[in-house]
Design a protein around this motif. Sequence first.
Motif, short mmCIF file in Angstrom:
data_model
loop_
_atom_site.label_atom_id
_atom_site.label_comp_id
_atom_site.label_asym_id
_atom_site.label_seq_id
_atom_site.Cartn_x
_atom_site.Cartn_y
_atom_site.Cartn_z
N SER A 61 -20.85 -39.86 -17.33
CA SER A 61 -21.79 -39.89 -16.18
C SER A 61 -23.20 -40.25 -16.62
O SER A 61 -23.96 -40.81 -15.83
CB SER A 61 -21.79 -38.54 -15.47
OG SER A 61 -22.32 -37.53 -16.31
N ALA B 38 -19.28 -35.56 -18.74
CA ALA B 38 -20.74 -35.61 -18.65
C ALA B 38 -21.30 -36.80 -19.42
O ALA B 38 -22.26 -37.45 -18.97
CB ALA B 38 -21.33 -34.31 -19.19
N ILE C 3 -25.55 -34.65 -24.92
CA ILE C 3 -24.10 -34.50 -24.95
C ILE C 3 -23.68 -33.68 -26.16
O ILE C 3 -22.77 -32.85 -26.10
CB ILE C 3 -23.40 -35.87 -24.97
CG1 ILE C 3 -23.81 -36.66 -23.71
CG2 ILE C 3 -21.90 -35.71 -25.00
CD1 ILE C 3 -23.51 -35.95 -22.43
N ASP D 161 -15.11 -31.32 -19.95
CA ASP D 161 -16.38 -31.40 -19.24
C ASP D 161 -17.43 -32.22 -20.00
O ASP D 161 -18.15 -33.03 -19.39
CB ASP D 161 -16.93 -29.99 -18.99
CG ASP D 161 -16.08 -29.21 -18.00
OD1 ASP D 161 -15.31 -29.86 -17.28
OD2 ASP D 161 -16.18 -27.97 -17.98
N HIS D 162 -17.54 -32.01 -21.33
CA HIS D 162 -18.61 -32.71 -22.03
C HIS D 162 -18.33 -34.21 -22.14
O HIS D 162 -19.26 -35.01 -22.19
CB HIS D 162 -18.82 -32.10 -23.43
CG HIS D 162 -17.68 -32.28 -24.37
ND1 HIS D 162 -16.58 -31.46 -24.36
CD2 HIS D 162 -17.48 -33.19 -25.36
CE1 HIS D 162 -15.75 -31.84 -25.31
NE2 HIS D 162 -16.26 -32.89 -25.92
N LEU E 264 -24.27 -30.17 -25.36
CA LEU E 264 -23.28 -29.71 -24.39
C LEU E 264 -21.95 -29.41 -25.07
O LEU E 264 -21.30 -28.41 -24.78
CB LEU E 264 -23.09 -30.76 -23.30
CG LEU E 264 -22.07 -30.43 -22.20
CD1 LEU E 264 -22.47 -29.15 -21.48
CD2 LEU E 264 -21.95 -31.59 -21.22
N ARG F 140 -29.94 -39.07 -24.53
CA ARG F 140 -28.69 -38.80 -23.84
C ARG F 140 -27.62 -38.31 -24.81
O ARG F 140 -26.89 -37.36 -24.52
CB ARG F 140 -28.21 -40.06 -23.13
CG ARG F 140 -29.06 -40.48 -21.95
CD ARG F 140 -28.50 -41.72 -21.30
NE ARG F 140 -29.26 -42.11 -20.13
CZ ARG F 140 -29.00 -43.18 -19.40
NH1 ARG F 140 -27.99 -43.97 -19.73
NH2 ARG F 140 -29.73 -43.47 -18.35
#
Length: 320
Positions: A217, A214, A8, A210-211, A11, A4
């Motif tokens: 989330s 994310a 990220i 955004d990152h 991203l 994960r």
Amino acid sequence: MTSRAAKIDRLAQTAVRPPDPEGDSDDGSSAGVSLAASAWRRLRRNPVFLTGATVIGLFVLLALIAPLIAPHDPGLRLLEDQVSRARNEIPPGQPGHPMGGDQYGRDFFSRMLLGSQQTLMVALLATVIGLGGGLVLGTLAGAFGGWVDTLVMRIVDVMLSIPSLLLAVSIGALFAEQTQFTVILAVAIVQIPIFARLLRGTMLGVRESDHVLAARSLGVKSRSIVFRHILPNSLGPVIVQSTLVLAIAILDAAALSFLGLGAADDAIPEWGQMLGNAQDFFDSQPHLAFWPAGCIIVVALGFTLMGESMREALDPRQRR
């Protein structure tokens, strides 16, 4: 969790950036480039930045080699026999002493050279300490929010409500003995709220990117989000601000020394201290004040030109 975090990281690294109108590839096609690359393309053609960088480069070089090229010990009163306090005369320029002596018969040229080293040291240490304190407070406020943010920002607001020089003088006056360290500490404390507020505001903006959303989330831990994504992406404006703060630190340190809150021992010269010692000779020996004051102004201007150019180049609005 490792996979994960890797997602990220990718991203964040591949986040879409606006195309740079100057970012043409080798084959002539337009290609998007990073903000740092676009900023450097602008800076290397900016005469204001190049002027400031040249001034700072020469200043740093002079400070580094000053002990090697200074012809005499700045604390020795080699020309004391040529000093006449009754007639307010000091040693003029002569072989071996191109700028003559000061009011105590010490070689003025050597003191100017060694003074550059002390001025640079005071400015750098004060900025580093202020930056460190600002990073701690700004990270606390920007990462936790809530009552922590409110408490830190109210402390910062109180410090910012006091004029910087007045606050520095008040802090310096608290010490029973004035030393170079007290000057550094007084100037550094004044800079802390500037860095703290800037970092906190930048982190609040990055926190909604955004990152970062994310990462939340995907269940990445809050500490990892703060120190791996929010904080690193918020340091750009703070680093640029540190360049501007260096100019302010030089001026504040010189002001404290001029007001008598600098180091009591003037055997180790510093430009602000030399300016303060020359105030009784403005009418008869103006060069004792002209040279240190001129050097302070030129160096502070160099840091300001370089810092302002970097801030404009890193502003995304300038990319359009």
